[in-house]
Write an enzyme that holds these catalytic residues in place. Structure first.
Site, PDB file in Angstrom:
ATOM      1  N   ASP A  29       0.968  -1.376   0.432  1.00  0.00           N
ATOM      2  CA  ASP A  29      -0.250   0.306  -0.011  1.00  0.00           C
ATOM      3  C   ASP A  29       1.183   1.321  -0.078  1.00  0.00           C
ATOM      4  O   ASP A  29       2.161   1.355   0.232  1.00  0.00           O
ATOM      5  CB  ASP A  29      -1.151   0.005   1.327  1.00  0.00           C
ATOM      6  CG  ASP A  29      -2.217   1.148   1.384  1.00  0.00           C
ATOM      7  OD1 ASP A  29      -2.229   1.744   0.204  1.00  0.00           O
ATOM      8  OD2 ASP A  29      -1.631   1.812   2.562  1.00  0.00           O
ATOM      9  N   ALA A  50      -0.160   5.266   1.204  1.00  0.00           N
ATOM     10  CA  ALA A  50      -0.051   6.075   2.393  1.00  0.00           C
ATOM     11  C   ALA A  50      -0.607   5.377   3.411  1.00  0.00           C
ATOM     12  O   ALA A  50      -0.908   4.608   3.663  1.00  0.00           O
ATOM     13  CB  ALA A  50      -1.259   6.449   2.226  1.00  0.00           C
ATOM     14  N   ALA A  64     -12.878  10.294   9.653  1.00  0.00           N
ATOM     15  CA  ALA A  64     -12.410  10.700   8.719  1.00  0.00           C
ATOM     16  C   ALA A  64     -11.557   9.420   8.096  1.00  0.00           C
ATOM     17  O   ALA A  64     -11.140   8.884   6.869  1.00  0.00           O
ATOM     18  CB  ALA A  64     -11.696  11.720   8.306  1.00  0.00           C
ATOM     19  N   MET A  97     -10.421   4.830   5.503  1.00  0.00           N
ATOM     20  CA  MET A  97      -9.203   4.766   4.968  1.00  0.00           C
ATOM     21  C   MET A  97      -8.830   3.845   3.916  1.00  0.00           C
ATOM     22  O   MET A  97      -9.363   2.477   4.450  1.00  0.00           O
ATOM     23  CB  MET A  97      -7.820   5.281   6.132  1.00  0.00           C
ATOM     24  CG  MET A  97      -7.245   5.432   5.285  1.00  0.00           C
ATOM     25  SD  MET A  97      -7.843   7.873   4.433  1.00  0.00           S
ATOM     26  CE  MET A  97      -7.660   8.620   5.857  1.00  0.00           C
ATOM     27  N   LYS A 146     -11.266   6.558  -3.377  1.00  0.00           N
ATOM     28  CA  LYS A 146     -11.545   7.815  -2.059  1.00  0.00           C
ATOM     29  C   LYS A 146     -13.226   8.399  -2.605  1.00  0.00           C
ATOM     30  O   LYS A 146     -14.135   8.817  -1.658  1.00  0.00           O
ATOM     31  CB  LYS A 146     -10.278   9.184  -2.886  1.00  0.00           C
ATOM     32  CG  LYS A 146      -9.223   8.435  -2.381  1.00  0.00           C
ATOM     33  CD  LYS A 146      -9.054   8.510  -1.579  1.00  0.00           C
ATOM     34  CE  LYS A 146      -7.771   7.563  -0.468  1.00  0.00           C
ATOM     35  NZ  LYS A 146      -7.433   6.672   0.815  1.00  0.00           N
ATOM     36  N   HIS A 173     -14.979   6.091  -0.511  1.00  0.00           N
ATOM     37  CA  HIS A 173     -14.454   6.625   0.777  1.00  0.00           C
ATOM     38  C   HIS A 173     -15.562   7.516   1.862  1.00  0.00           C
ATOM     39  O   HIS A 173     -16.039   7.246   3.117  1.00  0.00           O
ATOM     40  CB  HIS A 173     -13.064   7.332   1.030  1.00  0.00           C
ATOM     41  CG  HIS A 173     -12.805   7.623   2.318  1.00  0.00           C
ATOM     42  ND1 HIS A 173     -11.713   7.461   3.058  1.00  0.00           N
ATOM     43  CD2 HIS A 173     -13.120   8.704   3.504  1.00  0.00           C
ATOM     44  CE1 HIS A 173     -10.992   8.147   3.943  1.00  0.00           C
ATOM     45  NE2 HIS A 173     -12.193   8.746   4.579  1.00  0.00           N
ATOM     46  N   ARG A 213     -10.310  -1.856  -3.048  1.00  0.00           N
ATOM     47  CA  ARG A 213     -11.007  -2.327  -1.966  1.00  0.00           C
ATOM     48  C   ARG A 213     -12.348  -2.706  -1.668  1.00  0.00           C
ATOM     49  O   ARG A 213     -12.792  -1.866  -1.836  1.00  0.00           O
ATOM     50  CB  ARG A 213      -9.504  -1.871  -1.053  1.00  0.00           C
ATOM     51  CG  ARG A 213      -8.239  -2.158  -1.253  1.00  0.00           C
ATOM     52  CD  ARG A 213      -7.225  -1.422  -0.770  1.00  0.00           C
ATOM     53  NE  ARG A 213      -6.004  -1.227  -0.806  1.00  0.00           N
ATOM     54  CZ  ARG A 213      -5.276   0.362  -0.967  1.00  0.00           C
ATOM     55  NH1 ARG A 213      -5.884   1.203   0.105  1.00  0.00           N
ATOM     56  NH2 ARG A 213      -4.392  -0.209  -1.193  1.00  0.00           N
ATOM     57  N   ASP A 237      -2.332  -0.734   5.966  1.00  0.00           N
ATOM     58  CA  ASP A 237      -2.430  -0.818   7.449  1.00  0.00           C
ATOM     59  C   ASP A 237      -3.452   0.153   7.573  1.00  0.00           C
ATOM     60  O   ASP A 237      -3.721   0.389   8.995  1.00  0.00           O
ATOM     61  CB  ASP A 237      -1.081   0.943   7.660  1.00  0.00           C
ATOM     62  CG  ASP A 237      -2.065   2.127   5.964  1.00  0.00           C
ATOM     63  OD1 ASP A 237      -3.085   2.691   6.748  1.00  0.00           O
ATOM     64  OD2 ASP A 237      -2.433   1.761   5.036  1.00  0.00           O
TER      65      ASP A 237
END
Length: 280
Positions: A20, A22, A53, A57, A61, A64, A168, A194
């Protein structure tokens, strides 16, 4: 690379890793993306917390934004501000602000996490492929990839959420990495990320799946802030993040990418014994 004929259990080495971006390879703690979502919702008169927020993650986006608007508290605040339940029009409206804000933010959050360079050297030194995938879109990666390269990080393959039918937790980005790297079978690959979404993606792709916590979204601290936090408080945060990643299906959870060399060796030992990353 010689193909593997699936007439027996794969017992060879790890052939590739897929990282991944970030929180795993760059942007310690993911403060940049989290702040963008808070600001984008504020532009529409809706206050959201950093925790809200951070919850989705790892997702593409636009998805998201959709998942945030699906949270009861956020939906209630949207209804109070706009007089109606948020639907796809609301998703489109917020995302129109997310994209430019993210483009403005990403370059400032491209620094590699500690230990990344050494891990990359190990991967390449052993002849393994180095792939990557992300919830960022194509335009976002057009900013991030060259900035990360300027700072010394350039994976062999970059796959972003805009390239696949769905991001994802679907496995498509991992499959596209395998295709571009020329690696098969999927159990010879390791996914490192992460977020819960990363763990679901890796498991759905049939890969060994590794979670990182100290540098990741779950702990949510920059390198400086993590170093300043009292050890007991940091340990408590990391324990919560570890539990979430394990519950999401991580085969291994470590502090950071710097600890993944020993994980690769452990996975290779399991492969040699005929073990697979999924129930057989």
């Amino acid at each position: 690379m010689k193909p593997f004929l699936r007439t027996r259990v794969y017992d060879g080495p790890v052939r590739a890793v897929v990282l991944d971006w970030a929180g795993t390879a760059v942007d310690h703690g993911c403060p940049g993306p989290a702040a963008v979502f808070v600001r984008a919702f504020a532009l529409h008169g809706v206050e959201v917390s950093v925790a809200e927020a951070r919850e989705p993650m790892g997702s593409e986006k636009r998805e998201h934004v959709r998942r945030m608007l699906g949270m009861d508290g956020v939906a209630d605040r949207w209804r109070a501000a706009h007089g109606h339940v948020p639907g796809e029009a609301a998703v489109d409206a917020v995302y129109r602000d997310v994209e430019p804000l993210m483009l403005q933010t990403i370059a400032a959050h491209a620094a590699p996490v500690p230990g990344l360079g050494e891990f990359v050297d190990m991967v390449r030194g052993r002849g393994m492929g180095l792939g990557s995938c992300t919830g960022y879109t194509g335009p976002m990666m057009e900013v991030l990839v060259p900035e990360a390269a300027r700072r010394g990080y350039s994976p062999d393959v970059v796959v972003h959420a805009s390239e696949v039918p769905a991001g994802r937790p679907y496995p498509w980005m991992c499959y596209l990495n395998a295709m571009r790297l020329g690696v098969h079978p999927m159990e010879s690959m390791v996914k490192i990320g992460d977020t819960v979404a990363d763990m679901h993606e890796g498991r759905n792709a049939g890969m060994w799946t590794v979670g990182v916590v100290r540098t990741g979204n779950g702990v949510g601290l920059s390198e400086v802030d993590a170093a300043r936090m009292p050890p007991d408080q940091l340990a408590a945060r990391m324990a919560v993040a570890t539990a979430r990643l394990r519950e999401a299906g991580a085969h291994y959870v470590v502090d950071s990418i710097a600890d993944c060399f020993s994980v690769i060796e452990a996975i290779e030992a399991r492969l040699a014994r005929g073990e697979a990353p999924y129930p057989t």
